[in-house]
Design a protein around this motif. Sequence first.
Motif, PDB file in Angstrom:
ATOM      1  N   VAL A 183     -10.165   4.659  -7.790  1.00 15.55           N
ATOM      2  CA  VAL A 183      -9.428   5.758  -8.395  1.00 15.55           C
ATOM      3  C   VAL A 183     -10.415   6.766  -8.969  1.00 15.55           C
ATOM      4  O   VAL A 183     -11.292   6.412  -9.767  1.00 15.55           O
ATOM      5  CB  VAL A 183      -8.488   5.251  -9.507  1.00 15.55           C
ATOM      6  N   GLN A 184     -10.245   8.030  -8.566  1.00 16.37           N
ATOM      7  CA  GLN A 184     -11.071   9.088  -9.119  1.00 16.37           C
ATOM      8  C   GLN A 184     -10.170  10.081  -9.857  1.00 16.37           C
ATOM      9  O   GLN A 184      -9.209   9.657 -10.509  1.00 16.37           O
ATOM     10  CB  GLN A 184     -11.881   9.749  -7.993  1.00 16.37           C
ATOM     11  N   THR A 185     -10.436  11.357  -9.769  1.00 19.98           N
ATOM     12  CA  THR A 185      -9.645  12.357 -10.487  1.00 19.98           C
ATOM     13  C   THR A 185      -9.100  13.381  -9.495  1.00 19.98           C
ATOM     14  O   THR A 185      -9.432  13.368  -8.312  1.00 19.98           O
ATOM     15  CB  THR A 185     -10.503  13.072 -11.544  1.00 19.98           C
ATOM     16  N   GLY A 186      -8.257  14.287 -10.011  1.00 19.40           N
ATOM     17  CA  GLY A 186      -7.713  15.342  -9.162  1.00 19.40           C
ATOM     18  C   GLY A 186      -6.908  14.782  -8.015  1.00 19.40           C
ATOM     19  O   GLY A 186      -6.026  13.928  -8.188  1.00 19.40           O
ATOM     20  N   ASP A 187      -7.230  15.260  -6.798  1.00 21.08           N
ATOM     21  CA  ASP A 187      -6.513  14.797  -5.610  1.00 21.08           C
ATOM     22  C   ASP A 187      -6.892  13.376  -5.213  1.00 21.08           C
ATOM     23  O   ASP A 187      -6.275  12.802  -4.313  1.00 21.08           O
ATOM     24  CB  ASP A 187      -6.793  15.727  -4.420  1.00 21.08           C
ATOM     25  N   ASN A 188      -7.888  12.813  -5.853  1.00 22.50           N
ATOM     26  CA  ASN A 188      -8.382  11.490  -5.468  1.00 22.50           C
ATOM     27  C   ASN A 188      -7.925  10.369  -6.411  1.00 22.50           C
ATOM     28  O   ASN A 188      -8.549   9.313  -6.481  1.00 22.50           O
ATOM     29  CB  ASN A 188      -9.907  11.505  -5.363  1.00 22.50           C
ATOM     30  N   VAL A 189      -6.840  10.632  -7.165  1.00 25.04           N
ATOM     31  CA  VAL A 189      -6.203   9.526  -7.875  1.00 25.04           C
ATOM     32  C   VAL A 189      -5.523   8.633  -6.840  1.00 25.04           C
ATOM     33  O   VAL A 189      -5.452   8.972  -5.653  1.00 25.04           O
ATOM     34  CB  VAL A 189      -5.182  10.037  -8.914  1.00 25.04           C
ATOM     35  N   MET A 190      -5.019   7.484  -7.262  1.00 25.73           N
ATOM     36  CA  MET A 190      -4.331   6.598  -6.322  1.00 25.73           C
ATOM     37  C   MET A 190      -2.834   6.869  -6.377  1.00 25.73           C
ATOM     38  O   MET A 190      -2.227   6.862  -7.450  1.00 25.73           O
ATOM     39  CB  MET A 190      -4.624   5.130  -6.626  1.00 25.73           C
ATOM     40  N   ILE A 191      -2.255   7.104  -5.196  1.00 27.30           N
ATOM     41  CA  ILE A 191      -0.840   7.437  -5.092  1.00 27.30           C
ATOM     42  C   ILE A 191      -0.177   6.397  -4.213  1.00 27.30           C
ATOM     43  O   ILE A 191      -0.491   6.274  -3.019  1.00 27.30           O
ATOM     44  CB  ILE A 191      -0.639   8.838  -4.497  1.00 27.30           C
ATOM     45  N   GLY A 192       0.728   5.630  -4.794  1.00 30.97           N
ATOM     46  CA  GLY A 192       1.452   4.609  -4.047  1.00 30.97           C
ATOM     47  C   GLY A 192       2.912   4.991  -3.903  1.00 30.97           C
ATOM     48  O   GLY A 192       3.561   5.413  -4.861  1.00 30.97           O
ATOM     49  N   GLY A 193       3.428   4.887  -2.688  1.00 28.69           N
ATOM     50  CA  GLY A 193       4.833   5.190  -2.452  1.00 28.69           C
ATOM     51  C   GLY A 193       5.562   3.963  -1.938  1.00 28.69           C
ATOM     52  O   GLY A 193       4.986   3.138  -1.237  1.00 28.69           O
ATOM     53  N   PHE A 194       6.822   3.836  -2.308  1.00 37.33           N
ATOM     54  CA  PHE A 194       7.624   2.737  -1.761  1.00 37.33           C
ATOM     55  C   PHE A 194       9.059   3.210  -1.574  1.00 37.33           C
ATOM     56  O   PHE A 194       9.512   4.163  -2.198  1.00 37.33           O
ATOM     57  CB  PHE A 194       7.560   1.489  -2.648  1.00 37.33           C
ATOM     58  N   ILE A 195       9.748   2.532  -0.654  1.00 35.87           N
ATOM     59  CA  ILE A 195      11.118   2.883  -0.303  1.00 35.87           C
ATOM     60  C   ILE A 195      12.008   1.682  -0.587  1.00 35.87           C
ATOM     61  O   ILE A 195      11.679   0.550  -0.218  1.00 35.87           O
ATOM     62  CB  ILE A 195      11.235   3.273   1.185  1.00 35.87           C
ATOM     63  N   ILE A 196      13.124   1.925  -1.248  1.00 38.06           N
ATOM     64  CA  ILE A 196      14.140   0.895  -1.465  1.00 38.06           C
ATOM     65  C   ILE A 196      15.291   1.183  -0.520  1.00 38.06           C
ATOM     66  O   ILE A 196      15.848   2.287  -0.518  1.00 38.06           O
ATOM     67  CB  ILE A 196      14.615   0.874  -2.925  1.00 38.06           C
ATOM     68  N   THR A 197      15.640   0.203   0.302  1.00 35.05           N
ATOM     69  CA  THR A 197      16.708   0.364   1.280  1.00 35.05           C
ATOM     70  C   THR A 197      17.916  -0.491   0.880  1.00 35.05           C
ATOM     71  O   THR A 197      17.837  -1.306  -0.035  1.00 35.05           O
ATOM     72  CB  THR A 197      16.223  -0.056   2.677  1.00 35.05           C
TER      73      THR A 197
ATOM     74  N   ASN B  23      13.360   6.955  -2.200  1.00 30.53           N
ATOM     75  CA  ASN B  23      11.901   7.027  -2.116  1.00 30.53           C
ATOM     76  C   ASN B  23      11.311   7.222  -3.510  1.00 30.53           C
ATOM     77  O   ASN B  23      11.798   8.057  -4.288  1.00 30.53           O
ATOM     78  CB  ASN B  23      11.475   8.189  -1.221  1.00 30.53           C
ATOM     79  N   TYR B  24      10.230   6.487  -3.786  1.00 32.24           N
ATOM     80  CA  TYR B  24       9.587   6.559  -5.099  1.00 32.24           C
ATOM     81  C   TYR B  24       8.068   6.608  -4.931  1.00 32.24           C
ATOM     82  O   TYR B  24       7.524   6.117  -3.930  1.00 32.24           O
ATOM     83  CB  TYR B  24       9.985   5.350  -5.955  1.00 32.24           C
ATOM     84  N   THR B  25       7.414   7.203  -5.938  1.00 33.19           N
ATOM     85  CA  THR B  25       5.961   7.342  -5.921  1.00 33.19           C
ATOM     86  C   THR B  25       5.392   6.864  -7.244  1.00 33.19           C
ATOM     87  O   THR B  25       5.881   7.249  -8.316  1.00 33.19           O
ATOM     88  CB  THR B  25       5.550   8.806  -5.685  1.00 33.19           C
ATOM     89  N   ALA B  26       4.355   6.032  -7.170  1.00 32.37           N
ATOM     90  CA  ALA B  26       3.643   5.562  -8.364  1.00 32.37           C
ATOM     91  C   ALA B  26       2.226   6.134  -8.320  1.00 32.37           C
ATOM     92  O   ALA B  26       1.524   5.984  -7.316  1.00 32.37           O
ATOM     93  CB  ALA B  26       3.602   4.041  -8.395  1.00 32.37           C
ATOM     94  N   ILE B  27       1.826   6.797  -9.403  1.00 34.10           N
ATOM     95  CA  ILE B  27       0.499   7.427  -9.466  1.00 34.10           C
ATOM     96  C   ILE B  27      -0.322   6.731 -10.540  1.00 34.10           C
ATOM     97  O   ILE B  27       0.121   6.580 -11.690  1.00 34.10           O
ATOM     98  CB  ILE B  27       0.611   8.933  -9.772  1.00 34.10           C
TER      99      ILE B  27
END
Length: 297
Positions: free
Chosen positions: A131-145, A223-227
């Motif tokens: 994990v860095q800063t700016g655009d290089n943070v960690m972005i996790g996405g998941f979908i609940i169906t 759809n969800y996103t965890a940053i």
Amino acid sequence: LAGGFFTSIGGQTRSGFARLSNDTAALQNLAATQTTVTWTRGGSSPQFARVSFESSTDNVNYTLLGNGTATGSNWTLTGLNLPTRQNIYIRARGYYRSGQDNGSESTTESVRNAFALQQALLGNISTRAFVQTGDNVMIGGFIITGSGQKRVIVRAIGPSLVNFGITDPLQDPTLELHDHTGAVIAFNDNWMDAPNRQEIIDSGLAPSNNLESAILTSLSPGNYTAIVRGVNNGAGIALVEGYDLDPTAGSKLGNISTRALAQTGDNVMIGGFIITGTGQKRVIVRAIGPSLAQYGI
């Protein structure tokens, strides 16, 4: 024996009364999984106009599950969420026309005791990256169906990774949860400060370090996103992960994707997932890079 207003039956001359003989036995099998009930029929079994399926825990009081769909002589009901790891009774009732001018309806039923095993599901999905800063943070996405809410816990793990040989972990990770519109629907910095801290503890998945973050909530399908970011622009290796806390719900964890800067050595991106239940789970795992340019990367 058959009686009625007829002068022939089965190609033989008969007047109002006939003896029938079957050259094959009436065959049937009633089978159930967590999501599907199937009544397989063959041989000299009667053909039905409709079939209903019911369930019971005591073989006395039954609840309608729905009407089956015919495929040849077989009948199936799908889209169920039957209880798992307990004995239940499944009853199938087939209805067919009979009597003078088909003016009556007769019923054939079959009952079986079933023990449905939980199907293979994605129980945990996680990614480890630098994990860095700016655009290089960690972005996790998941979908609940599926349907109905899904109870999940999402965690951002950093300092405790030293216990697994990581020498440069993210010392103080924060966690943001966004919905499909991009709006922040939950935030946590240090899980011990969460308003539902006790619920996190009771889940058995509380982070082992107080500086790590966790969000336990119920989410509707979507759809969800965890940053994951570092406090004060901190950098280091972190783990973002989600757990399904209610695998029997009608909704499921269907997908996870993580965007991060893949480097070399210990700083490559590592994805992990756990499959729970029984049987096999068909999945596809992808690594996407060059095509991200069309999204401004």
